[in-house]
Design a protein around this motif. Structure first.
Motif, PDB file in Angstrom:
ATOM      1  N   PHE A 117       0.833  -1.203   0.000  1.00 30.90           N
ATOM      2  CA  PHE A 117       0.000   0.000   0.000  1.00 30.90           C
ATOM      3  C   PHE A 117       0.867   1.252   0.000  1.00 30.90           C
ATOM      4  O   PHE A 117       1.895   1.327   0.680  1.00 30.90           O
ATOM      5  CB  PHE A 117      -0.908   0.036   1.226  1.00 30.90           C
ATOM      6  CG  PHE A 117      -1.641   1.346   1.386  1.00 30.90           C
ATOM      7  CD1 PHE A 117      -2.760   1.621   0.615  1.00 30.90           C
ATOM      8  CD2 PHE A 117      -1.180   2.306   2.269  1.00 30.90           C
ATOM      9  CE1 PHE A 117      -3.425   2.839   0.735  1.00 30.90           C
ATOM     10  CE2 PHE A 117      -1.839   3.524   2.401  1.00 30.90           C
ATOM     11  CZ  PHE A 117      -2.962   3.786   1.629  1.00 30.90           C
ATOM     12  N   ASN A 118       0.434   2.239  -0.772  1.00 30.82           N
ATOM     13  CA  ASN A 118       1.010   3.580  -0.666  1.00 30.82           C
ATOM     14  C   ASN A 118       0.041   4.610  -1.222  1.00 30.82           C
ATOM     15  O   ASN A 118      -0.891   4.281  -1.969  1.00 30.82           O
ATOM     16  CB  ASN A 118       2.362   3.682  -1.392  1.00 30.82           C
ATOM     17  CG  ASN A 118       2.227   3.628  -2.902  1.00 30.82           C
ATOM     18  OD1 ASN A 118       2.160   2.552  -3.495  1.00 30.82           O
ATOM     19  ND2 ASN A 118       2.198   4.792  -3.545  1.00 30.82           N
ATOM     20  N   PHE A 119       0.244   5.868  -0.827  1.00 30.23           N
ATOM     21  CA  PHE A 119      -0.489   6.991  -1.388  1.00 30.23           C
ATOM     22  C   PHE A 119       0.277   7.521  -2.599  1.00 30.23           C
ATOM     23  O   PHE A 119       1.504   7.409  -2.675  1.00 30.23           O
ATOM     24  CB  PHE A 119      -0.621   8.126  -0.367  1.00 30.23           C
ATOM     25  CG  PHE A 119      -1.471   7.799   0.821  1.00 30.23           C
ATOM     26  CD1 PHE A 119      -2.853   7.915   0.766  1.00 30.23           C
ATOM     27  CD2 PHE A 119      -0.881   7.379   2.010  1.00 30.23           C
ATOM     28  CE1 PHE A 119      -3.631   7.626   1.877  1.00 30.23           C
ATOM     29  CE2 PHE A 119      -1.648   7.086   3.127  1.00 30.23           C
ATOM     30  CZ  PHE A 119      -3.024   7.206   3.060  1.00 30.23           C
ATOM     31  N   ARG A 120      -0.444   8.145  -3.511  1.00 31.60           N
ATOM     32  CA  ARG A 120       0.194   8.824  -4.635  1.00 31.60           C
ATOM     33  C   ARG A 120      -0.582  10.096  -4.956  1.00 31.60           C
ATOM     34  O   ARG A 120      -1.799  10.075  -5.098  1.00 31.60           O
ATOM     35  CB  ARG A 120       0.279   7.925  -5.867  1.00 31.60           C
ATOM     36  CG  ARG A 120       1.090   8.535  -7.003  1.00 31.60           C
ATOM     37  CD  ARG A 120       1.426   7.534  -8.080  1.00 31.60           C
ATOM     38  NE  ARG A 120       0.259   7.120  -8.846  1.00 31.60           N
ATOM     39  CZ  ARG A 120       0.305   6.277  -9.888  1.00 31.60           C
ATOM     40  NH1 ARG A 120       1.471   5.742 -10.245  1.00 31.60           N
ATOM     41  NH2 ARG A 120      -0.787   5.952 -10.529  1.00 31.60           N
ATOM     42  N   LEU A 121       0.164  11.202  -5.060  1.00 35.14           N
ATOM     43  CA  LEU A 121      -0.432  12.501  -5.398  1.00 35.14           C
ATOM     44  C   LEU A 121      -0.033  12.871  -6.817  1.00 35.14           C
ATOM     45  O   LEU A 121       1.139  12.735  -7.198  1.00 35.14           O
ATOM     46  CB  LEU A 121       0.050  13.575  -4.424  1.00 35.14           C
ATOM     47  CG  LEU A 121      -0.510  14.992  -4.647  1.00 35.14           C
ATOM     48  CD1 LEU A 121      -2.020  15.024  -4.426  1.00 35.14           C
ATOM     49  CD2 LEU A 121       0.188  15.988  -3.718  1.00 35.14           C
ATOM     50  N   ARG A 122      -0.999  13.337  -7.610  1.00 35.25           N
ATOM     51  CA  ARG A 122      -0.769  13.697  -9.007  1.00 35.25           C
ATOM     52  C   ARG A 122      -1.240  15.132  -9.264  1.00 35.25           C
ATOM     53  O   ARG A 122      -2.302  15.538  -8.797  1.00 35.25           O
ATOM     54  CB  ARG A 122      -1.539  12.750  -9.935  1.00 35.25           C
ATOM     55  CG  ARG A 122      -1.228  11.299  -9.744  1.00 35.25           C
ATOM     56  CD  ARG A 122      -2.207  10.348 -10.406  1.00 35.25           C
ATOM     57  NE  ARG A 122      -2.356  10.554 -11.834  1.00 35.25           N
ATOM     58  CZ  ARG A 122      -2.969   9.681 -12.636  1.00 35.25           C
ATOM     59  NH1 ARG A 122      -3.480   8.555 -12.155  1.00 35.25           N
ATOM     60  NH2 ARG A 122      -3.078   9.929 -13.927  1.00 35.25           N
ATOM     61  N   TYR A 123      -0.420  15.874  -9.994  1.00 32.38           N
ATOM     62  CA  TYR A 123      -0.836  17.200 -10.464  1.00 32.38           C
ATOM     63  C   TYR A 123      -0.692  17.227 -11.972  1.00 32.38           C
ATOM     64  O   TYR A 123       0.377  16.953 -12.523  1.00 32.38           O
ATOM     65  CB  TYR A 123       0.011  18.314  -9.850  1.00 32.38           C
ATOM     66  CG  TYR A 123      -0.249  19.658 -10.507  1.00 32.38           C
ATOM     67  CD1 TYR A 123      -1.487  20.287 -10.364  1.00 32.38           C
ATOM     68  CD2 TYR A 123       0.713  20.256 -11.312  1.00 32.38           C
ATOM     69  CE1 TYR A 123      -1.746  21.500 -10.988  1.00 32.38           C
ATOM     70  CE2 TYR A 123       0.468  21.478 -11.936  1.00 32.38           C
ATOM     71  CZ  TYR A 123      -0.761  22.091 -11.774  1.00 32.38           C
ATOM     72  OH  TYR A 123      -1.018  23.285 -12.408  1.00 32.38           O
TER      73      TYR A 123
END
Length: 251
Positions: free
Chosen positions: A148-154
């Protein structure tokens, strides 16, 4: 036309060349296809759906990923909206799971907004993803549990009209976009920077709301080891289908 967004665009595009410096880089060539649907049901509510299929290498060699993504959208205004949903990702057999596919469950949340000028359209979003990837036991078998991990996208996308009609049906516009991905979470050790996607191509405006997008994309990704990178050269073809089901709409 105002130019206040150009510094942001230029900064993101230049990040592509800066991050392209690495010790070990693997080059692959793929085809990315996608269908996007955004349907507005009322003044405040709508839904999101997109489907993707990507090849693995040499453009036509096997498949790498399939994605189905759904979401519920709340409209803050005509040009700003919040979406939350779920995506299922199938990672087709690859180096560390040669004979089986790896499933991934991916809840996601997003804010998206549009800015329009006479000779320029901008679309931007921030997207947060929670990635649950099934653990791999060996080439033939999945293990219990998930990584599991978080991922932030712009993402920022700009459109420039190529005719005097400006974004009208049966016209083309030139498209530049760049999307930056950042990983975070306890299981992320060496690759907090995940990837950068740079795209240059065209929109064919099928009608006032739909368009066909095609062009070249480079995906520059840092792998989990931290010292290996993958540079993907992709021919990308997306279709964007936008519907407004409100009665007596003026939009």
């Amino acid at each position: 036309m105002k130019h206040k967004y150009f510094p942001i665009l230029l900064t993101l595009l230049s990040s592509h060349s800066i991050m392209a410096q690495s010790k070990t880089t693997i080059d692959v060539r793929q085809i990315w296809t996608g269908y996007f649907n955004q349907t507005r049901l009322t003044d405040k509510w709508g839904f999101w759906a997109d489907v993707h299929l990507r090849t693995k290498d040499n453009y036509f060699n096997n498949l790498s990923q399939g994605i189905v993504r759904l979401g519920l959208t709340y409209y803050l205004a005509d040009d700003a909206k919040l979406t939350a949903g779920y995506a299922f990702v199938n990672h087709f057999p690859s180096d560390n799971h040669k004979n089986i596919s790896q499933p991934e469950h991916r809840p996601w949340q997003q804010i998206q907004w549009h800015t329009k000028y006479p000779k320029l359209k901008l679309m931007q979003w921030f997207r947060l993803e929670e990635r649950f990837r099934r653990k791999i036991k060996n080439n033939d078998e999945l293990a219990d549990g998930y990584n599991f991990n978080f991922r932030l996208r712009y993402n920022i996308l700009s459109q420039f009209p190529l005719s005097k009609k400006r974004f009208q049906p049966n016209t083309f516009s030139f498209v530049l976009s760049n999307e930056v991905f950042v990983n975070f979470g306890k299981q992320i050790v060496y690759n907090a920077y995940d990837q950068n996607r740079f795209f240059a191509g065209f929109h064919y405006h099928v009608n006032k709301h739909d368009n066909l997008q095609f062009g070249y994309m480079n995906v520059y990704q840092q792998l989990a080891s931290g010292n290996q990178f993958r540079s993907t050269h992709a021919a990308r073809v997306f279709y964007f289908h936008n519907l407004d089901l409100r009665k007596n709409t003026q939009h």
